[in-house]
Design a protein around this motif. Structure first.
Motif, PDB file in Angstrom:
ATOM      1  N   ALA A 159       0.830  -1.208   0.000  1.00  0.00           N
ATOM      2  CA  ALA A 159       0.000   0.000   0.000  1.00  0.00           C
ATOM      3  C   ALA A 159       0.865   1.259   0.000  1.00  0.00           C
ATOM      4  O   ALA A 159       0.644   2.169  -0.815  1.00  0.00           O
ATOM      5  N   PRO A 160       1.884   1.354   0.871  1.00  0.00           N
ATOM      6  CA  PRO A 160       2.772   2.522   0.795  1.00  0.00           C
ATOM      7  C   PRO A 160       3.542   2.595  -0.520  1.00  0.00           C
ATOM      8  O   PRO A 160       3.786   3.689  -1.037  1.00  0.00           O
ATOM      9  N   ALA A 161       3.918   1.415  -1.059  1.00  0.00           N
ATOM     10  CA  ALA A 161       4.642   1.408  -2.330  1.00  0.00           C
ATOM     11  C   ALA A 161       3.807   1.994  -3.457  1.00  0.00           C
ATOM     12  O   ALA A 161       4.314   2.712  -4.325  1.00  0.00           O
ATOM     13  N   ALA A 162       2.501   1.708  -3.460  1.00  0.00           N
ATOM     14  CA  ALA A 162       1.614   2.249  -4.490  1.00  0.00           C
ATOM     15  C   ALA A 162       1.536   3.766  -4.387  1.00  0.00           C
ATOM     16  O   ALA A 162       1.575   4.475  -5.407  1.00  0.00           O
ATOM     17  N   ALA A 163       1.424   4.265  -3.155  1.00  0.00           N
ATOM     18  CA  ALA A 163       1.356   5.719  -2.963  1.00  0.00           C
ATOM     19  C   ALA A 163       2.644   6.381  -3.425  1.00  0.00           C
ATOM     20  O   ALA A 163       2.620   7.429  -4.091  1.00  0.00           O
ATOM     21  N   ASP A 164       3.788   5.791  -3.087  1.00  0.00           N
ATOM     22  CA  ASP A 164       5.071   6.354  -3.507  1.00  0.00           C
ATOM     23  C   ASP A 164       5.211   6.307  -5.027  1.00  0.00           C
ATOM     24  O   ASP A 164       5.670   7.267  -5.653  1.00  0.00           O
ATOM     25  N   TYR A 165       4.833   5.191  -5.610  1.00  0.00           N
ATOM     26  CA  TYR A 165       4.964   4.985  -7.058  1.00  0.00           C
ATOM     27  C   TYR A 165       4.157   6.019  -7.842  1.00  0.00           C
ATOM     28  O   TYR A 165       4.596   6.504  -8.892  1.00  0.00           O
ATOM     29  N   LEU A 166       2.995   6.376  -7.307  1.00  0.00           N
ATOM     30  CA  LEU A 166       2.118   7.313  -7.992  1.00  0.00           C
ATOM     31  C   LEU A 166       2.258   8.740  -7.466  1.00  0.00           C
ATOM     32  O   LEU A 166       1.448   9.613  -7.806  1.00  0.00           O
ATOM     33  N   GLY A 167       3.278   8.978  -6.663  1.00  0.00           N
ATOM     34  CA  GLY A 167       3.477  10.319  -6.127  1.00  0.00           C
ATOM     35  C   GLY A 167       2.336  10.780  -5.244  1.00  0.00           C
ATOM     36  O   GLY A 167       1.998  11.957  -5.203  1.00  0.00           O
ATOM     37  N   GLY A 168       1.743   9.844  -4.518  1.00  0.00           N
ATOM     38  CA  GLY A 168       0.632  10.162  -3.627  1.00  0.00           C
ATOM     39  C   GLY A 168      -0.711  10.243  -4.318  1.00  0.00           C
ATOM     40  O   GLY A 168      -1.732  10.454  -3.665  1.00  0.00           O
ATOM     41  N   LYS A 169      -0.761  10.044  -5.625  1.00  0.00           N
ATOM     42  CA  LYS A 169      -2.016  10.194  -6.373  1.00  0.00           C
ATOM     43  C   LYS A 169      -2.653   8.838  -6.664  1.00  0.00           C
ATOM     44  O   LYS A 169      -2.809   8.425  -7.814  1.00  0.00           O
ATOM     45  N   PHE A 170      -3.013   8.135  -5.604  1.00  0.00           N
ATOM     46  CA  PHE A 170      -3.717   6.851  -5.723  1.00  0.00           C
ATOM     47  C   PHE A 170      -5.134   7.012  -5.221  1.00  0.00           C
ATOM     48  O   PHE A 170      -5.362   7.531  -4.129  1.00  0.00           O
ATOM     49  N   ASP A 171      -6.086   6.593  -6.019  1.00  0.00           N
ATOM     50  CA  ASP A 171      -7.494   6.682  -5.658  1.00  0.00           C
ATOM     51  C   ASP A 171      -7.912   5.387  -4.960  1.00  0.00           C
ATOM     52  O   ASP A 171      -8.048   4.348  -5.608  1.00  0.00           O
ATOM     53  N   PRO A 172      -8.140   5.414  -3.641  1.00  0.00           N
ATOM     54  CA  PRO A 172      -8.505   4.186  -2.927  1.00  0.00           C
ATOM     55  C   PRO A 172      -9.884   3.663  -3.286  1.00  0.00           C
ATOM     56  O   PRO A 172     -10.220   2.534  -2.966  1.00  0.00           O
TER      57      PRO A 172
END
Length: 376
Positions: A159-172
């Motif tokens: 979950a943190p990796a997804a946020a980092d990968y997308l620069g914080g722009k992940f839509d949960p």
């Protein structure tokens, strides 16, 4: 190798389900505003009911679980399968952040690397070597983790990796969910402790079988489908997976609406979204279904979702206008496209007696009745 999926987080806003009672009957069919509460589901949907001869606003809160089965989430894995070899092993062993993977079998995960511009099932966000962590849990000879532990590892690392990968722009609440591929029990016995975190689109039963094209960071994460798509049904609930409209399904997509073309600035509140979507969905219904009376004669209901601030701020601005029919505990089963002849729970719909005869019809383009404030 195994893949585990994170269900979307519960929205912070919206009505809570009734925990101890069954669904109440909406009075919308009697021309009043009503709400239906479905226990044990969690995605808020707004519904617009069209009463006999007139468009009547009727918000119905429905909490639909789209990505969860049981208390431990969903998974597709084959821990007892053969050790990965050849191309699949190479694809898993060399996959790095930004790589895209696909496979033909969720059980064996016969992985192949593909260009992210082509159809794929999994976009890698990080590769994490668990053996680098202190302690004996992941050391030589350690036991292969069970599914619950892998889900905990997915939550902790992916979950943190997804946020980092997308620069914080992940839509949960968007169409992509966080997943993880582990080396499988044979690979674990051979000393492989690396997991691959990623993003994927899954069906309601957790199977990552829905392909996507392009990188997530370049994609609109809105959870929408193309007009004309029918969504399957299982135990009165949508499967979130497209199906042939000639087969039993929960609802049909009539149109896609971009709220970003109407609202600018901060996230529009649910009331403003509902008023806008009510008008847009009511306008499209007649043309899509084949006439102003078609919705009434087929005893169907128009409905839509809402966007929350987390989705809006990362650029998810699109919603679908949907048509289906609610029932006790979820949705009725519809067979056939709403554009033509349908059956509802195996029976042809019976139009209301006064439909198209004694009750005045709204003028073309007339706005629906305003939506009264609803408790949240």
């Amino acid at each position: 190798m195994s893949t585990h999926d994170v269900p979307p987080q519960e929205p912070e806003s919206g009505a809570e389900p009734d925990a101890g009672t069954g669904p109440s009957t909406s009075p919308a069919a009697r021309g009043r505003t009503g709400r239906i509460h479905l226990p044990a589901h969690r995605l808020r949907w707004g519904l617009l009911a069209v009463a006999i001869g007139a468009v009547v606003a009727a918000l119905v809160t429905m909490l639909i679980s789209g990505f969860r089965s049981g208390s431990h989430g969903l998974e597709a894995h084959d821990p007892g399968g053969a050790a990965p070899t050849g191309r699949a092993s190479a694809a898993f062993g060399t996959a790095r952040s930004g790589d895209c993977l696909t496979w033909s079998s969720a059980k064996t995960l016969d992985l192949n690397k593909v260009n992210c511009a082509d159809k794929h099932l999994f976009e890698v966000t990080a590769d994490i070597d668990l053996s680098a962590y202190p302690g004996r849990e992941f050391g030589p000879g350690s036991r292969f983790p069970d599914s619950l532990r892998f889900q905990e590892l997915r939550d902790e690392h992916c979950a943190p990796a997804a946020a980092d990968y997308l620069g914080g722009k992940f839509d949960p609440r968007g169409r992509f969910v966080v997943g993880m591929i582990n080396p499988g029990e044979p690979g674990w016995r051979n000393g492989n402790r690396t997991i691959r975190c990623g993003l994927q689109v899954v069906s309601a039963n957790g199977n990552p079988t829905q392909q996507t094209v392009g990188r997530v960071r370049d994609s609109d994460q809105s959870r929408v489908f193309d007009p004309g798509t029918c969504i399957g049904i299982n135990q009165n609930l949508p499967t979130n997976e497209p199906t042939d409209c000639a087969k039993p399904h929960a609802y049909e997509v009539m149109s896609m609406v971009d709220l970003g073309a109407h609202f600018t600035g901060s996230t529009p509140n649910n009331g403003d979204q509902d008023k806008f979507m009510q008008d847009e969905c009511a306008k499209v219904a007649g043309d899509y279904l084949g006439g102003q009376d078609a919705l009434i004669n087929k005893t169907l209901t128009i409905f839509w979702d809402n966007l929350d601030a987390r989705s809006w701020l990362v650029g998810s601005h699109k919603l679908n206008c949907l048509v289906g029919k609610g029932s006790q505990g979820g949705f009725s089963t519809i067979t056939g496209s709403a554009k033509g002849d349908i059956t509802i729970d195996g029976q042809a719909p019976v139009p209301p007696p006064s439909s198209g005869r004694s009750t005045p019809q709204p003028l073309p383009g007339a706005a629906p009745a305003p939506i009264p404030p609803q408790p949240r």
